[in-house]
Design an enzyme around this catalytic site. Structure first.
Site, short mmCIF file in Angstrom:
data_model
loop_
_atom_site.label_atom_id
_atom_site.label_comp_id
_atom_site.label_asym_id
_atom_site.label_seq_id
_atom_site.Cartn_x
_atom_site.Cartn_y
_atom_site.Cartn_z
N HIS A 1 -95.79 9.19 -44.53
CA HIS A 1 -94.77 9.93 -45.28
C HIS A 1 -93.66 9.04 -45.81
O HIS A 1 -92.85 9.49 -46.63
CB HIS A 1 -94.16 11.03 -44.41
N GLU B 1 -100.80 16.95 -33.30
CA GLU B 1 -99.81 17.69 -34.11
C GLU B 1 -100.41 18.90 -34.81
O GLU B 1 -99.89 19.34 -35.84
CB GLU B 1 -99.10 16.76 -35.10
N ASP C 1 -95.27 18.95 -37.66
CA ASP C 1 -96.59 19.49 -37.98
C ASP C 1 -97.06 20.46 -36.92
O ASP C 1 -97.67 21.49 -37.23
CB ASP C 1 -97.61 18.36 -38.17
C1 3PY Z 1 -94.35 15.37 -37.31
O1 3PY Z 1 -93.38 15.81 -36.67
O2 3PY Z 1 -95.28 16.09 -37.71
C2 3PY Z 1 -94.45 13.97 -37.59
O3 3PY Z 1 -95.50 13.52 -38.00
C3 3PY Z 1 -93.23 13.14 -37.41
O4 3PY Z 1 -93.25 12.03 -38.21
MG MG Z 2 -96.80 14.89 -38.74
#
Ligand code: 3PY
Ligand code: MG
Length: 232
Positions: A25, A125, A151
């Site tokens: 990102h 995530e 996520d």
């Molecule tokens: C998230 O919180 O999804 C991340 O990937 C943090 O960078």
């Molecule tokens: Mg993430």
């Protein structure tokens, strides 16, 4: 987040234990990862988050001299095994030989040393990853499970601060920490603020991303501007 060796050096000088270059990102790309790693300060390990669980990308980041990778969106044990294989040379994995460190004047470890030293972190995530976290954490060669709370909260349909602040016995983040403890791997997470980082440490995470260069720059500038305007 900023593809700037100066930004990395400033963050690395802040007292942190390690720095992550974010190519998922953040602005980092293959060229900036090489640029930063060519100048790296051995006292502060630099790890890379590749844009995906991609063996070619992971291999290039490690060739450049990254101490490890944080692989996003690892949903099951098979994907965790693929991440491990991308990070380690045979017989432990399928990484191809070709480190660049020597070209930068850095010492290049041999294959066995590199296999032992590399830090393989897989990101949990999604709801699918949460359901499979015991199997993911137990994959041989996984050193760390890294939670992306943003996520994960999207995937679970929850607010991120509600997720991070959930201290109930079967809270998702507690289940992840417990799975890491059972598997003997480090539990890590993205905090990004002091408050969220403290909450994650209280839940048992032992490695936390406490800020980003972008957040530090804007918060730092804003606090000085606010203080000066208040004084005026
Ligand atoms: C998230 O919180 O999804 C991340 O990937 C943090 O960078
Ligand atoms: Mg993430």
């Amino acid at each position: 987040m900023l593809a700037s060796p100066a930004a990395v050096a400033l963050v690395a000088g802040s007292g942190v234990d390690w720095v992550c270059l974010d190519a998922q990102h953040g602005e980092h790309d293959d060229a900036s990862v090489r640029e930063v790693c060519s100048r790296r300060d051995a006292r502060v390990p630099v790890v890379v988050r590749p844009p995906a669980n991609d063996a070619a990308w992971i291999g290039r980041a490690l060739d450049a001299g990254a101490a490890g990778v944080i692989v996003p969106m690892v949903d099951d044990a098979g994907q965790a095994r693929a991440a491990v294989a991308a990070c380690r040379y045979p017989p432990l994995g399928g990484r191809s030989w070709g480190p660049l460190g020597g070209a930068y004047g850095n010492s290049v470890p041999d294959a066995a040393q590199a296999n032992a030293a590399v830090r393989v972190s897989v990101m949990v995530e999604t709801a699918a990853a949460l359901a499979a976290v015991d199997e993911i954490a137990a994959v041989p060669g996984v050193d760390e499970v890294f939670v992306g709370p943003f996520d994960l909260s999207l995937s679970l349909g929850r607010d991120v601060d509600d997720l991070v602040g959930d201290e109930s016995g079967d809270a998702p983040l507690r289940r992840i920490v417990a799975a890491c403890e059972r598997a003997g791997v480090r539990a890590a997470a993205f905090g990004a603020t002091a408050e969220r980082s403290a909450a994650l440490l209280a839940l048992g995470f032992t490695s936390v991303v406490v800020t980003t260069d972008v957040a530090s720059l804007s918060l730092g500038a804003a606090s000085v501007v606010t203080a000066v305007r208040a004084g005026a």
